[in-house]
Design a protein around this motif. Structure first.
Motif, PDB file in Angstrom:
ATOM      1  N   GLU A  51      37.296  44.949  36.244  1.00 42.07           N
ATOM      2  CA  GLU A  51      37.401  43.503  36.512  1.00 42.07           C
ATOM      3  C   GLU A  51      38.801  42.986  36.207  1.00 42.07           C
ATOM      4  O   GLU A  51      39.346  42.173  36.959  1.00 42.07           O
ATOM      5  CB  GLU A  51      36.373  42.729  35.683  1.00 42.07           C
ATOM      6  CG  GLU A  51      34.941  42.935  36.126  1.00 42.07           C
ATOM      7  CD  GLU A  51      33.931  42.333  35.163  1.00 42.07           C
ATOM      8  OE1 GLU A  51      32.863  41.918  35.653  1.00 42.07           O
ATOM      9  OE2 GLU A  51      34.183  42.275  33.941  1.00 42.07           O
ATOM     10  N   ILE A  52      39.374  43.453  35.115  1.00 46.49           N
ATOM     11  CA  ILE A  52      40.738  43.038  34.761  1.00 46.49           C
ATOM     12  C   ILE A  52      41.711  43.527  35.827  1.00 46.49           C
ATOM     13  O   ILE A  52      42.571  42.780  36.294  1.00 46.49           O
ATOM     14  CB  ILE A  52      41.127  43.573  33.371  1.00 46.49           C
ATOM     15  CG1 ILE A  52      40.270  42.898  32.302  1.00 46.49           C
ATOM     16  CG2 ILE A  52      42.612  43.343  33.099  1.00 46.49           C
ATOM     17  CD1 ILE A  52      40.380  43.530  30.937  1.00 46.49           C
ATOM     18  N   CYS A  53      41.561  44.775  36.221  1.00 46.63           N
ATOM     19  CA  CYS A  53      42.404  45.350  37.270  1.00 46.63           C
ATOM     20  C   CYS A  53      42.306  44.529  38.553  1.00 46.63           C
ATOM     21  O   CYS A  53      43.323  44.155  39.136  1.00 46.63           O
ATOM     22  CB  CYS A  53      41.973  46.795  37.529  1.00 46.63           C
ATOM     23  SG  CYS A  53      42.733  47.591  38.960  1.00 46.63           S
ATOM     24  N   ALA A  54      41.088  44.244  38.989  1.00 45.95           N
ATOM     25  CA  ALA A  54      40.890  43.500  40.237  1.00 45.95           C
ATOM     26  C   ALA A  54      41.505  42.110  40.149  1.00 45.95           C
ATOM     27  O   ALA A  54      42.130  41.638  41.101  1.00 45.95           O
ATOM     28  CB  ALA A  54      39.408  43.409  40.572  1.00 45.95           C
ATOM     29  N   ALA A  55      41.351  41.452  39.003  1.00 44.68           N
ATOM     30  CA  ALA A  55      41.923  40.109  38.843  1.00 44.68           C
ATOM     31  C   ALA A  55      43.445  40.150  38.906  1.00 44.68           C
ATOM     32  O   ALA A  55      44.072  39.339  39.600  1.00 44.68           O
ATOM     33  CB  ALA A  55      41.452  39.496  37.526  1.00 44.68           C
ATOM     34  N   LEU A  56      44.051  41.093  38.194  1.00 47.42           N
ATOM     35  CA  LEU A  56      45.510  41.189  38.185  1.00 47.42           C
ATOM     36  C   LEU A  56      46.067  41.587  39.547  1.00 47.42           C
ATOM     37  O   LEU A  56      46.979  40.940  40.071  1.00 47.42           O
ATOM     38  CB  LEU A  56      45.964  42.226  37.146  1.00 47.42           C
ATOM     39  CG  LEU A  56      45.982  41.811  35.701  1.00 47.42           C
ATOM     40  CD1 LEU A  56      46.234  43.016  34.810  1.00 47.42           C
ATOM     41  CD2 LEU A  56      47.045  40.760  35.455  1.00 47.42           C
ATOM     42  N   VAL A  57      45.525  42.649  40.100  1.00 48.11           N
ATOM     43  CA  VAL A  57      46.063  43.164  41.359  1.00 48.11           C
ATOM     44  C   VAL A  57      45.857  42.163  42.488  1.00 48.11           C
ATOM     45  O   VAL A  57      46.768  41.914  43.281  1.00 48.11           O
ATOM     46  CB  VAL A  57      45.450  44.541  41.701  1.00 48.11           C
ATOM     47  CG1 VAL A  57      45.895  45.013  43.080  1.00 48.11           C
ATOM     48  CG2 VAL A  57      45.844  45.566  40.641  1.00 48.11           C
ATOM     49  N   SER A  58      44.682  41.540  42.563  1.00 48.43           N
ATOM     50  CA  SER A  58      44.453  40.580  43.653  1.00 48.43           C
ATOM     51  C   SER A  58      45.348  39.356  43.498  1.00 48.43           C
ATOM     52  O   SER A  58      45.871  38.837  44.479  1.00 48.43           O
ATOM     53  CB  SER A  58      42.983  40.186  43.750  1.00 48.43           C
ATOM     54  OG  SER A  58      42.576  39.441  42.625  1.00 48.43           O
ATOM     55  N   TYR A  59      45.536  38.887  42.259  1.00 50.45           N
ATOM     56  CA  TYR A  59      46.420  37.729  42.042  1.00 50.45           C
ATOM     57  C   TYR A  59      47.834  38.032  42.548  1.00 50.45           C
ATOM     58  O   TYR A  59      48.401  37.267  43.329  1.00 50.45           O
ATOM     59  CB  TYR A  59      46.462  37.350  40.558  1.00 50.45           C
ATOM     60  CG  TYR A  59      47.487  36.273  40.289  1.00 50.45           C
ATOM     61  CD1 TYR A  59      47.180  34.936  40.523  1.00 50.45           C
ATOM     62  CD2 TYR A  59      48.764  36.589  39.837  1.00 50.45           C
ATOM     63  CE1 TYR A  59      48.123  33.947  40.309  1.00 50.45           C
ATOM     64  CE2 TYR A  59      49.707  35.602  39.621  1.00 50.45           C
ATOM     65  CZ  TYR A  59      49.387  34.289  39.854  1.00 50.45           C
ATOM     66  OH  TYR A  59      50.339  33.302  39.652  1.00 50.45           O
ATOM     67  N   TRP A  60      48.388  39.171  42.110  1.00 49.47           N
ATOM     68  CA  TRP A  60      49.761  39.487  42.489  1.00 49.47           C
ATOM     69  C   TRP A  60      49.875  39.849  43.964  1.00 49.47           C
ATOM     70  O   TRP A  60      50.908  39.571  44.591  1.00 49.47           O
ATOM     71  CB  TRP A  60      50.325  40.577  41.591  1.00 49.47           C
ATOM     72  CG  TRP A  60      50.623  40.053  40.222  1.00 49.47           C
ATOM     73  CD1 TRP A  60      50.009  40.399  39.060  1.00 49.47           C
ATOM     74  CD2 TRP A  60      51.574  39.041  39.889  1.00 49.47           C
ATOM     75  NE1 TRP A  60      50.537  39.667  38.023  1.00 49.47           N
ATOM     76  CE2 TRP A  60      51.496  38.833  38.497  1.00 49.47           C
ATOM     77  CE3 TRP A  60      52.490  38.291  40.611  1.00 49.47           C
ATOM     78  CZ2 TRP A  60      52.299  37.909  37.830  1.00 49.47           C
ATOM     79  CZ3 TRP A  60      53.291  37.367  39.948  1.00 49.47           C
ATOM     80  CH2 TRP A  60      53.199  37.185  38.575  1.00 49.47           C
TER      81      TRP A  60
END
Length: 145
Positions: A51-60
């Motif tokens: 979930e953290i990965c998806a939030a960071l990667v999608s944001y950037w």
């Protein structure tokens, strides 16, 4: 002359005010002012690495797609691992193609979908620092002067 944030109060006065505020806050919480019903505790939410990965990667990825001034930061400044950055680059490339064919909304949906799937498959993609190498001088034991 006072410095910013001191409000012209003596140190003892500032300390007393801080202590009063802390005591008042504690008293309100003990009297039911804490915001939760008596006898209940809020449900704990644990965020998974995926979930953290998806939030960071999608944001950037979305920032890169819209050409944000912050999109030019490097992977470390964005808080991404090397593995997450690799996912980011792949997702941005796919999103740019999707944007050209079907527009911004479709590209945003692709980013959300792809990052969630890829981050879950990679269990958060937390592998990092593969690019780090010891400085050349460590072999000799003498740093350059």
């Amino acid at each position: 002359m006072t410095t910013a944030g001191q409000c012209g109060l003596r140190p003892a006065t500032r300390c007393s005010l801080a202590l009063c505020a802390a005591l008042l806050s504690g008293a309100l919480t003990a009297c039911g002012g804490g915001g939760t019903a008596a006898g209940t505790t809020p449900a704990a939410h644990r965020t998974t690495p995926a979930e953290i990965c998806a939030a960071l990667v999608s944001y950037w990825a979305k920032e890169a797609l819209k050409g944000s001034e912050w999109a030019g930061l490097d992977w470390e400044q964005k808080g991404l691992s090397n593995e997450q950055y690799a996912l980011h680059e792949e997702v941005v490339a796919a999103a740019r193609a999707e944007q050209a064919k079907h527009g911004d909304a479709a590209a945003g949906a692709l980013i959300d979908r792809e990052t969630a799937e890829r981050c879950a498959a990679a269990n958060g993609a937390t592998g990092s620092s593969e690019n780090w190498r010891e400085p050349d001088w460590t072999a000799t034991g003498t740093p350059p002067s």
